[in-house]
Design an enzyme around this catalytic site. Sequence first.
Site, mmCIF file in Angstrom:
data_model
loop_
_atom_site.group_PDB
_atom_site.id
_atom_site.type_symbol
_atom_site.label_atom_id
_atom_site.label_comp_id
_atom_site.label_asym_id
_atom_site.label_seq_id
_atom_site.Cartn_x
_atom_site.Cartn_y
_atom_site.Cartn_z
ATOM 1 N N ASP A 146 -6.239 3.502 -12.678
ATOM 2 C CA ASP A 146 -7.125 2.440 -13.146
ATOM 3 C C ASP A 146 -7.590 1.592 -11.977
ATOM 4 O OD1 ASP A 146 -6.577 3.344 -15.682
ATOM 5 O OD2 ASP A 146 -5.074 1.795 -16.110
ATOM 6 N N LYS A 147 -8.719 0.935 -12.160
ATOM 7 C CA LYS A 147 -9.293 0.097 -11.106
ATOM 8 C C LYS A 147 -8.257 -0.849 -10.504
ATOM 9 C CE LYS A 147 -12.464 -3.778 -10.466
ATOM 10 N NZ LYS A 147 -13.338 -4.770 -11.154
#
Length: 345
Positions: A146-147
């Site tokens: 995830d970011k």
Amino acid sequence: MEKPTMSASEYRVTANDHGQRLDVLLAKLDDIVSRNLAVSLIEAGQVSVNGQPSTLKRRILVEGDLITFTVENPAPIGLLPEYIDLDIRYEDDYLMVISKQAGLVCHPATGHLSGTLVNALIAHCGYENLAQIQGADRPGIVHRLDKDTSGLMLVAKTDQAGLALSDAIRLRELNRRYLTLVHGYVAADSGLIDVPILRGLKDRVRYMVSDDPRARTAVTSFQVLERYEAGRDDDGYCLLECNLFTGRTHQIRVHMAYTHHPCVGDMLYGRNRKRGSDELGLDRQFLHSGILEFTHPITGERLSFTDRIPDELIAALDLIRPRSMGLTDAGKRLLPLFSIDGTQS
């Protein structure tokens, strides 16, 4: 931007290829980077068999057939190289291991058309030197973080390596272990969360535990490393190591929220979802890919990597260090690997 150049290639069907479908055989050739690309070329009329265009992907080939096809060489339009710092821990002709910084999106998508890990990989390796098993717009990607999750992840340079690594993930042969700080007191020293995950039907950004037939199997094991007493404004914390047996989007975050122990700092699934707010000084979820172990798909060598957690996560732990209830046996063994001293019991 310049229009992509085209290159023509040909392949003579061998005895070993006899009876194979056109799209299946094309996908095995060096110039064709994925099954999706093979189908696209066939449907676009860019594939000929014995001098005649063939738009039937299921066509059965026979020994001696001459396949001719054209492919685009450069990256898709808009997928440009960008010189973004990469923390490379290992690199050879087949793959890379990097430590991704929090805040870096893995590949272009709506709202993030540039400044991604993919853009950095193209600048470092060249588009033509990255596997495309996840599609032409995701060169090098084998699995994602995830970011706002940091830490170790794999990048494939060749389709051969990429497909083998994807199989290792599917067969649960790739060891991926994460550190996360969660809310509350986790009583069991270890456990297994085996509940399926489904993408939200109304909110497509969120994922949820579901018994819907469309939900996908998701399995996460955990062990407690350190517990922290409750404070005036919270019910305490636990530092966990989580091991992924499957690789679903947001898997650890969804599973921990499901157990009522959401990841600290998680704006999507956590307890404090107000945008711009923080917990323990964090503006990201406390989730770090700390250990990555796998067998090299080409050389057969067993490779193991451990990644120190970032300073902002150590700072968050320092804030609650006085409340430590001591390390578990697993914590005593593992935390030094991540440059976390912990508080000895």
